[in-house]
Design an enzyme around this catalytic site. Structure first.
Site: not given
Ligand code: PHE
Ligand code: ZN
Length: 881
Positions: A128, A268-270, A272, A304-305
């Site tokens: 992302e 912070g985190a992702m 996937n 959140h994730e």
């Molecule tokens: N989508 C992630 C989140 O908010 C944030 C994120 C964006 C991480 C772009 C990496 C790169 O949970």
């Molecule tokens: Zn998010």
């Protein structure tokens, strides 16, 4: 690095792709410097699309090393490949066809941490928003969804683990010293949710049984030896899964859910699909190493994730302009989760503090943009407090407007109607309109108009008529690209309190909709008359911060003190205490600047100390009340021509007066607020520690010596107390022998522990005063500092720039020049990180002229540097505009 192309993307230009992606089959042959990626993509032309249109796939720094069409090598006359795109012509009119694309990429050289990269010897991806195009040529946009199969081949010894999204299909040996694994994700997903991790990691395992009785395997992967530090994250994960079932009716949908903690990560985190990748600071915790704030953050980010699985993954964004569709909604969900797990009012206070200190300055400065923007140059720069936190506030207002039941109906309809789709904010809002019958047209302006609305209120009581008249006016400030604004629909939670503290219920209200204690402000000006009010009321407006606005309402200190004692909404009590504090702090800043003595109003000090000592109030609440508005809060309220030194001096003087007046109260709290020897990170224990530590801060102001803080440092048996004591020592007594000794002992004790050393860097970067710059420079040469690691960079340079107004903003401009040099250096490796840290300059125009001039020169130096990334160019140009 992608240098700027000057290209601007517009929402209005959105159109669907000419080709539909049916399936993705990826094979990775992993190698630290030469990873071979083979992507087999099956497409067909979208019915109705131009039958002659070529397909144009996105790339970023790619080189094509092979291209097959339906398994046969493609004639070079039919395609063009550049690092940024692959164009293929003469494609079938309607029949499906297969492209097999081979690229060779270098994970080791990937310092941007986007695409496939290496961190601490493992392979890891971040896709992302547009990282997948650094792995292979693709329709790299969120509205292109397909099931993915992923085959991973790698050295077995170095990479016993081979992970990707979805369910595990199988694995086996693969020639000498190698092995492979195959994964299949049946849920169609966009490329930004792809993930691959390979390497050698330890694991914590558990299971979760879903509402319908399916067993899901849960795995959290961390560096070997750190497994015990992942148990809290696992616990938070299971609580999140359960809560999402109970509160939103959402069940998990794969056989396995995995989290991998990595030490080099931009964000912070992702989320996937099935394979979340986390910055390790949001996974690892134990009492010796993590503070209560760390625990709370871990719980929130894990939730959140996980919640993204439904709000983001199952239902995703049509295009990146819709980012708040997943982020604002998911922040709302994680905030609600934490509120249910902890104390709702305390969580709300913390969230509003954060919103005001981070999002309000963004909304009030050159980087302001709507929650749903309509144009961007670099999407990475739109992962902002506005999209996330204001986006959450907008969702919260929908819940307030509709009430609990209709909001739930709207969410259910959203999940039902759009599962498996890539949708827009309009689709989202329509679900709430359809579920409730409420017209949300005017309300939708919250998505489209930037800027924090200012609501001005004034009231008058007519004793003879028994009525109270409230006049309201709203003004939305101009923001970049939006000079004039329409009035918005602002839901104001409102209550009236009588002299004895009880609530007054009006018999009727004229001039505005008022239902369920919510007053609907919809006009530019509006007058509401509350009938049947038997005595002069004290009005509480925007309770629980029902709308993200600035409120100007001239209430007397006596009325505010009344609310601070009697409001049933504890958020509003905190707000009243803050409203009492602010004029004192503003006046203190002005007086300090003019060299006048600073004096604090008696009502304020008395009310604050009464709250501090009130045992009917939660300790965590009392700690929040005693933590006065920060220096940047004061700067924001002052609004312009700001002198950070005067703000600091004024605030310190106020703290000292409160401390002296409340010496006994604080000594009492310090002695009483103890926790059992057995550490627990729960909210209640954290509240006790917070209040005790706040008392310690005040005592150190009253006593003006480091002795008590040093004793607390020596006695601390957890990281919350230890780092708090160290902060007092460093920030208040930077040159004392005790501080020197404490800093050294902290460093020696935790040298092996990067996340704790981040605290050591951050505490020092936050030391007020002009001398800190020299310290920061020296720390950058410390062997424990690593320029390439985003957490280290944020803790030292980030804290200095974002959270040290007197150090960073020293009058000679050296702080800004230092930042400019750092930004240019970081930009060469990691543009995203550079751009993010540069946003610390967003409020430069509200500085007094001499500092503002220095700030402008530093920004101009960045702007004129050759080869800026798109990320930094975008931020610097908008900041200077
Ligand atoms: N989508 C992630 C989140 O908010 C944030 C994120 C964006 C991480 C772009 C990496 C790169 O949970
Ligand atoms: Zn998010």
């Amino acid at each position: 690095m992608r240098t700027d192309t000057g290209q601007v993307i517009h929402l209005a230009d959105y159109r669907p792709t000419d080709f539909v992606l049916e399936r993705v089959d990826l094979t990775f042959e992993l190698d630290p410097t030469e990873t071979k990626v083979e992507a087999r993509l099956i497409f067909h032309r979208r019915p109705g699309a131009d039958p002659a249109a070529p397909i144009v796939l996105d790339g970023d720094e790619l080189t094509l090393s092979g291209l097959l069409f339906d398994q046969v090598e493609m004639d070079p006359s039919r395609y063009d490949a550049t690092p940024e795109s692959l164009t293929v012509r003469d494609l079938p009119e309607s029949a499906p066809f297969e492209l097999t694309i081979t690229t060779i990429i270098n994970p080791e050289a990937n310092t941007q941490l986007m695409g496939l990269y290496r961190t601490s010897g493992i392979y890891c991806t971040q896709c992302e928003a547009e990282g997948f195009r650094r792995i292979t040529y693709f329709l790299d946009r969120p509205d292109v969804l397909a099931p993915f199969t992923v085959n991973i081949i790698a050295d077995k010894d170095a990479n016993p683990l081979l992970l990707s999204n979805g369910n595990f299909l199988g694995g086996a040996g693969y020639g000498p010293g190698k092995h492979f694994a195959a994964w299949f994700d049946p849920h169609p997903k966009p490329s930004y949710l792809f993930a691959l991790v390979a390497g050698d990691l330890g694991v914590v395992e558990d299971t979760f049984t879903t509402l319908s009785g399916r067993e899901v395997v849960l795995k959290i992967y961390v560096e070997h030896g750190k497994e015990p530090r992942a148990t809290y994250a696992m616990d938070a994960l299971k609580r999140s899964m359960k809560w999402d079932e109970e509160r939103f009716g959402r069940e998990y949908d794969l056989d396995i859910f995995m989290i991998v903690a990595v030490s080099d990560f931009n964000m912070g985190a992702m989320e996937n699909k099935g394979l979340n990748v986390f910055n390790d600071r949001y996974v690892l915790a134990d009492p010796e190493l993590a503070t209560d704030a760390d625990y709370a953050n871990i719980e929130a980010v894990i939730a959140h994730e996980y919640f993204h699985n439904w709000t983001g993954n199952r239902i995703t964004c049509r295009d990146w302009f819709q980012l708040c569709l997943k982020e604002g909604l998911t922040v709302y969900r994680d905030q609600e989760f934490s509120s249910d797990q902890r104390s709702r009012p305390v969580k709300r206070i913390a969230d509003v503090r954060h919103l005001k200190s981070e999002q309000f300055p963004e909304d009030g400065g050159p980087l302001a943009h709507p929650v749903r923007p309509t144009t961007y140059r670099e999407i990475n720069n739109f992962y902002t407090r506005t999209v996330y936190e204001k986006g959450s506030e907008v969702t919260r207002m929908i819940a307030t407007l509709l009430g609990k039941d209709d909001f739930k109906k709207g969410m259910d309809l959203y999940f039902d109607r759009h599962d498996g789709q890539a949708v827009t904010i309009e689709d989202f809002v329509t679900c709430f309109k359809d579920a409730s019958g409420r017209d949300l047209t005017q309300f939708s302006l919250w998505y489209h108009q930037a800027g924090t609305p200012l609501v001005t209120a004034s009231g008058s009581y007519d004793a003879a008529a028994g009525s109270f008249t409230l006049s309201l006016e709203q003004m939305i400030p101009a923001t970049p690209g939006q000079q004039t604004k329409e009035p918005m629909h602002i839901p104001l939670s409102l209550a009236l309190f009588g002299e004895n503290g009880g609530k007054l219920e009006p018999s009727s209200v004229e001039g505005a909709e008022y239902a369920g204690e919510v007053l609907h402000l919809t006009g530019r000006t509006q007058t509401a008359v509350f009938h049947g009010i038997g005595s002069r009321p004290v009005v509480s407006i925007n309770r629980s911060f029902s709308a993200p606005i600035n409120l100007h309402f001239d209430q007397s200190p006596a009325d505010l003190a009344h609310l601070a004692r009697h409001e049933t909404d504890h958020f509003a009590r905190w707000q009243a205490l803050t409203d009492l504090a602010l004029p004192n702090l503003l006046k203190a800043a002005r007086d300090a600047r003019e060299g006048k003595p600073v004096v604090c109003e008696a009502t304020f000090v008395e009310t604050l100390l009464a709250a501090a000592a009130d045992e009917s109030l939660e300790p965590a609440f009392r700690a929040q009340a005693l933590a006065l508005p920060s220096e940047s809060d004061i700067a924001r309220e002052l609004g312009g021509n700001n002198d950070p030194d005067a703000i600091h001096a004024g605030r310190q003087a106020i703290l000292k007066q409160i401390a002296e007046a409340g010496k006994d109260v604080f000594a009492g709290l310090y002695a009483a607020m103890t926790t059992p020897d057995d550490f627990s990170p729960d909210a209640k224990s954290a509240g006790l520690r917070a209040l005790r530590n706040t008392a310690l801060t005040y005592l150190s102001h009253a006593e003006q010596t480091p002795a008590r803080a040093k004793a607390a440092f020596d006695a601390a048996d957890n990281m919350t107390d230890l780092s708090h004591a160290l902060t007092i020592l460093a920030h208040r007594f930077p040159d004392s022998a005790q501080t020197r000794e404490a800093l050294e002992s902290f460093r020696d004790r935790f040298a092996e522990n990067a996340l704790v050393i981040d605290k050591w860097f951050a505490i020092q970067a936050g030391i007020p005063g002009a001398k800190t710059l020299e310290r920061v420079r020296a720390l950058m040469d410390n062997p424990l500092f690593k320029r390439t690691n985003p957490n280290r960079m944020r803790s030292l340079v980030g804290t200095f720039a974002f959270a040290n107004p007197t150090g960073f903003g020293r009058a000679d401009g050296e702080g800004y020049r230092f930042l400019a040099d750092q930004i240019l250096d970081i930009d060469g490796r990691n543009p995203q990180l550079a751009a993010r840290i540069l946003t610390s300059m967003r409020s430069w125009r509200s500085l007094e002229p001499v500092r503002a001039d220095h700030a402008r020169s530093a920004l101009t130096k960045i702007e004129q540097a050759p080869d800026l990334s798109t990320d930094v160019r975008d931020i610097v140009e908008r900041t200077l505009k």
